[in-house]
Write an enzyme that holds these catalytic residues in place. Structure first.
Site, PDB file in Angstrom:
ATOM      1  N   ASP A  71      34.750  77.057  49.549  1.00 20.57           N
ATOM      2  CA  ASP A  71      35.227  75.679  49.705  1.00 20.57           C
ATOM      3  C   ASP A  71      34.037  74.783  50.046  1.00 20.57           C
ATOM      4  O   ASP A  71      33.376  74.989  51.061  1.00 20.57           O
ATOM      5  CB  ASP A  71      36.271  75.677  50.836  1.00 20.57           C
ATOM      6  CG  ASP A  71      36.721  74.276  51.217  1.00 20.57           C
ATOM      7  OD1 ASP A  71      36.495  73.348  50.434  1.00 20.57           O
ATOM      8  OD2 ASP A  71      37.308  74.141  52.313  1.00 20.57           O
ATOM      9  N   ASN A  95      34.292  71.264  50.193  1.00 22.80           N
ATOM     10  CA  ASN A  95      34.636  69.959  50.768  1.00 22.80           C
ATOM     11  C   ASN A  95      35.548  70.047  51.992  1.00 22.80           C
ATOM     12  O   ASN A  95      36.132  69.055  52.420  1.00 22.80           O
ATOM     13  CB  ASN A  95      35.258  69.043  49.694  1.00 22.80           C
ATOM     14  CG  ASN A  95      36.562  69.625  49.154  1.00 22.80           C
ATOM     15  OD1 ASN A  95      36.962  70.710  49.575  1.00 22.80           O
ATOM     16  ND2 ASN A  95      37.207  68.923  48.260  1.00 22.80           N
ATOM     17  N   ASP A 120      38.537  71.391  52.608  1.00 21.71           N
ATOM     18  CA  ASP A 120      39.992  71.235  52.605  1.00 21.71           C
ATOM     19  C   ASP A 120      40.721  72.584  52.715  1.00 21.71           C
ATOM     20  O   ASP A 120      41.934  72.658  52.538  1.00 21.71           O
ATOM     21  CB  ASP A 120      40.473  70.458  51.354  1.00 21.71           C
ATOM     22  CG  ASP A 120      40.192  71.214  50.062  1.00 21.71           C
ATOM     23  OD1 ASP A 120      39.585  72.313  50.122  1.00 21.71           O
ATOM     24  OD2 ASP A 120      40.576  70.728  48.983  1.00 21.71           O
ATOM     25  N   ASP A 123      36.604  75.633  45.557  1.00 20.55           N
ATOM     26  CA  ASP A 123      36.479  74.636  44.494  1.00 20.55           C
ATOM     27  C   ASP A 123      35.260  74.923  43.620  1.00 20.55           C
ATOM     28  O   ASP A 123      34.486  75.849  43.891  1.00 20.55           O
ATOM     29  CB  ASP A 123      36.423  73.218  45.092  1.00 20.55           C
ATOM     30  CG  ASP A 123      35.446  73.142  46.251  1.00 20.55           C
ATOM     31  OD1 ASP A 123      34.333  73.674  46.102  1.00 20.55           O
ATOM     32  OD2 ASP A 123      35.793  72.572  47.316  1.00 20.55           O
ATOM     33  N   ASP A 153      40.462  81.389  31.679  1.00 19.03           N
ATOM     34  CA  ASP A 153      41.765  82.001  31.506  1.00 19.03           C
ATOM     35  C   ASP A 153      42.564  81.165  30.511  1.00 19.03           C
ATOM     36  O   ASP A 153      42.682  79.943  30.681  1.00 19.03           O
ATOM     37  CB  ASP A 153      42.484  82.004  32.868  1.00 19.03           C
ATOM     38  CG  ASP A 153      43.160  83.314  33.144  1.00 19.03           C
ATOM     39  OD1 ASP A 153      44.007  83.718  32.340  1.00 19.03           O
ATOM     40  OD2 ASP A 153      42.847  83.923  34.194  1.00 19.03           O
ATOM     41  N   ASP A 190      45.937  85.531  29.094  1.00 16.07           N
ATOM     42  CA  ASP A 190      47.051  85.951  29.943  1.00 16.07           C
ATOM     43  C   ASP A 190      48.219  86.502  29.106  1.00 16.07           C
ATOM     44  O   ASP A 190      48.626  85.859  28.122  1.00 16.07           O
ATOM     45  CB  ASP A 190      47.529  84.718  30.734  1.00 16.07           C
ATOM     46  CG  ASP A 190      48.416  85.080  31.891  1.00 16.07           C
ATOM     47  OD1 ASP A 190      47.993  85.889  32.732  1.00 16.07           O
ATOM     48  OD2 ASP A 190      49.547  84.552  31.973  1.00 16.07           O
ATOM     49  N   GLU A 215      44.977  90.303  28.130  1.00 15.78           N
ATOM     50  CA  GLU A 215      45.757  91.043  29.135  1.00 15.78           C
ATOM     51  C   GLU A 215      47.022  91.542  28.428  1.00 15.78           C
ATOM     52  O   GLU A 215      47.802  90.734  27.918  1.00 15.78           O
ATOM     53  CB  GLU A 215      46.119  90.133  30.311  1.00 15.78           C
ATOM     54  CG  GLU A 215      46.727  90.925  31.450  1.00 15.78           C
ATOM     55  CD  GLU A 215      47.636  90.089  32.355  1.00 15.78           C
ATOM     56  OE1 GLU A 215      47.769  90.432  33.531  1.00 15.78           O
ATOM     57  OE2 GLU A 215      48.231  89.112  31.873  1.00 15.78           O
ATOM     58  N   HIS A 220      43.128  89.667  40.616  1.00 11.76           N
ATOM     59  CA  HIS A 220      43.885  88.796  41.516  1.00 11.76           C
ATOM     60  C   HIS A 220      45.354  89.192  41.649  1.00 11.76           C
ATOM     61  O   HIS A 220      46.071  88.603  42.451  1.00 11.76           O
ATOM     62  CB  HIS A 220      43.794  87.358  40.988  1.00 11.76           C
ATOM     63  CG  HIS A 220      44.437  87.237  39.637  1.00 11.76           C
ATOM     64  ND1 HIS A 220      43.899  87.821  38.506  1.00 11.76           N
ATOM     65  CD2 HIS A 220      45.585  86.659  39.243  1.00 11.76           C
ATOM     66  CE1 HIS A 220      44.697  87.599  37.481  1.00 11.76           C
ATOM     67  NE2 HIS A 220      45.731  86.886  37.901  1.00 11.76           N
ATOM     68  N   ASP A 221      45.832  90.143  40.832  1.00 11.74           N
ATOM     69  CA  ASP A 221      47.233  90.581  40.900  1.00 11.74           C
ATOM     70  C   ASP A 221      47.379  91.912  41.623  1.00 11.74           C
ATOM     71  O   ASP A 221      48.496  92.396  41.795  1.00 11.74           O
ATOM     72  CB  ASP A 221      47.793  90.810  39.486  1.00 11.74           C
ATOM     73  CG  ASP A 221      47.979  89.522  38.708  1.00 11.74           C
ATOM     74  OD1 ASP A 221      48.148  88.465  39.341  1.00 11.74           O
ATOM     75  OD2 ASP A 221      47.967  89.589  37.464  1.00 11.74           O
TER      76      ASP A 221
END
Ligand code: TEU
Length: 559
Positions: free
Chosen positions: A20, A22, A24, A28, A97, A199, A255, A328-329
């Protein structure tokens, strides 16, 4: 065209959890720019970014509302081109992706498609009348729970969604839709990206009679019956290849859930003119139980060997393999396939060795290279993922106790992979100056990039060495794979051969010492140790080796 992707080492970035810039609490694009020198030192040469487009974030960006806009949380188009240029100047390519099985329900195409009045988008999605009693058109369930059909009063019809109801499926039967997708792909390729991860590409073509699935299909995957490797999928991908992919020197990885190795050849065969490689799921299913993914079952080594070997052999016939432990899954590799307590670092390095010496393009999921493990979330409130929450609800509904349901989530939920990257021991692990959107794993003060750079024997330095081997020895990229000692239930060993080079890779997957007698026939020269995860591994391979817990060795012969 030069097949550069065969010698690529891909690093997958989950942008919301990487860095990150910035404050938040969410990662990013500028954060990724800051970390490019790190990736360059690691030695990877391709980045795969999970979706970076505008999205209401029901499925963390896999619900895209505008394919042409960068999600403002991640930054701007300027930030993206800066990232692309800086990466290119460091010799790192970027693939994006491509999520084209579905869009978000907030995409303007879908909003138009819902309208009663006929327009260009009426047939961009899959609409069907309900049955005479008003129930959905067929019995398909959706991945995240409930029917795969949602009723819309304005059209008095149902639309199909294989995932959340906010992710309506696109109608690939419609050539106007297909051309709109191809134009969008060209837009990004012309900006200079280097390829796509596609995907659920094996699901885009649906059987047009939308048949009921047999009852033995798990409800939330029953749609596979009418949509995986469907009737026109290869026709569509060939068309995409002819109109778009073939015009650029890029990398493509599809995928492909619910696809066997033989079916995969149809996507990746050299002369098929479709894709370069696919992500298979067979090793991800070895620890499924009666409730599918959400179970405490542990994988068996002989099944893992069988799956990897089958894919190595099959892809070697006519195609190219992809290699991954996690994404990520999926839960963290060291927790799932290794040992995330006593032998955390040994087993993380062993897993890296086992995978990176195989034939195919390796994918490293962010944090895997420092041995990140599943975080220990204590309550359902700490989970954010739509799948984790819906699975928790159905486990509870089935009568399961809270502690058991939470234990299952700890082992399998997708959030396990999505906890923020651990950079250093400062507040929020150096990921962000404010509270991260998803809770950190609480071991970040010990396990982080900074510590591991300074520790010569770390997982990170081991990954750096593995990557160097791939770049230095052609046998790592091109060598044929052959499993040895196939029936050994503690050790996974294989050889690779290319011209006059030979590699022998020996990995223990157990937490006790084991005796191993390599079945490598008559070796003309004594294989010499190239790399291992213990400082006192045998320098030369002999006919009998005593392996320490999770010991992994790579031996080399140049005849
Ligand atoms: O995942 C596709 C897929 O097959 C999922 O069902 C996956 O197996 C599941 O998350 C594991 O439990 C892709 C993306 O990788 C995933 O993040 C998206 O949620 C999904 O497609 C829909 O776009």
């Amino acid at each position: 065209m030069n097949k550069w992707w065969k010698s690529a080492i891909v690093y997958q970035i989950y942008p919301f959890s990487f860095k990150d810039s910035n404050g938040d609490g969410k990662g990013d694009l500028k954060g990724i720019i800051q970390k490019l020198p790190y990736l360059s030192k690691l030695g990877i040469n391709v980045i795969w970014l999970n979706p970076i487009f505008e999205s209401p974030f029901i499925d963390n960006g896999y619900d895209i509302s505008d394919y042409y806009k960068i999600n403002p949380i991640l930054g701007t188009m300027n930030d993206f081109t800066m990232l692309l240029n800086k990466a290119h100047s460091l010799g790192i390519k970027i693939i994006l992706d491509l999520v084209v099985n579905h869009t978000s329900n907030e995409h303007k195409w879908f909003k138009e498609s819902c309208k009663k009045e006929k327009n260009k988008y009426t047939n961009f999605y899959i609409w069907k009348k309900g049955k005479s009693d008003g129930s959905p058109p067929n019995n398909w369930g959706s991945t995240f729970g409930g029917s795969a059909w949602e009723y819309v009063p304005s059209r008095d019809m149902y639309y199909l969604h294989l995932f959340a109801k906010e992710q309506p499926d696109l109608n690939w039967e419609n050539p106007v839709l297909r051309n709109s997708i191809y134009s969008m792909m060209k837009y990004w390729l012309d900006i200079g990206i280097d390829g796509f991860r596609m995907d659920v590409i094996s699901l885009i073509s649906k059987k047009q009679d939308f048949p009921d699935a047999p009852v033995d299909y798990p409800y939330n995957r029953s749609y596979y019956f009418g949509s995986s490797n469907g009737p026109r999928v290869h026709e569509f991908i060939r068309e995409m290849n002819e109109k778009v992919l073939s015009k650029y020197n890029i990398m493509t990885v599809g995928e492909t859930p619910n696809t066997t190795s033989e079916q995969a050849l149809l996507y990746v065969g050299e002369n098929r003119k479709e894709l370069n490689m696919v992500f298979q799921f067979d090793h991800m299913h070895l620890d499924y139980g009666i409730n599918g993914k959400y179970s405490t079952t542990h994988y068996k080594l002989n099944e893992l060997k069988q799956v990897f070997t089958e894919w190595e052999e099959c892809m070697n016939k006519d195609g190219w393999n992809s290699l991954y432990w996690s994404n990520h899954d999926q839960p963290r590799a060291v927790t799932r396939f290794g040992n995330d307590s006593t032998y955390r670092f040994e087993s993380a390095k062993m897993l890296g060795t086992l995978l990176h010496m195989m034939k195919g393009t390796p994918f490293i999921y962010q944090g895997e290279e420092i041995g990140m493990k599943n975080p220990d979330y204590k309550s359902i409130k700490e989970y954010k993922d739509v799948e984790a929450i819906s699975s928790y609800k159905s486990l509870k509904l089935s009568g399961m106790k809270e502690t058991k349901a939470l234990n299952i989530l700890h082992l399998k939920a997708r959030d396990n992979a999505r906890s923020p990257m651990q950079w250093d021991k400062s507040i929020n692990s150096g990921f962000s100056t404010s509270k991260p959107w998803l809770k950190l794993c609480d071991d970040y003060k010990d396990v982080n990039v900074k510590n591991e750079f300074n520790e010569e024997k770390s997982v990170l330095n081991h990954y750096i060495k593995l990557i160097k081997l791939r770049k230095k020895y052609p046998v790592v990229v091109f060598g044929d794979y052959e499993i040895i000692n196939k029936d050994d239930s503690s050790v996974y060993a294989y050889i690779r051969k290319y011209k006059n080079e030979e590699l022998i890779v020996i990995c223990s997957l157990v937490s006790n010492n084991v005796l191993f007698r390599p079945d490598v026939g008559k070796l003309s020269t004594k294989p010499k140790l190239l790399l291992s995860n213990y400082s006192d591994s045998e320098k030369f391979l002999s006919s009998k080796v005593e392996l320490k817990p999770y010991e992994a060795m790579i031996y080399y012969i140049n005849n």
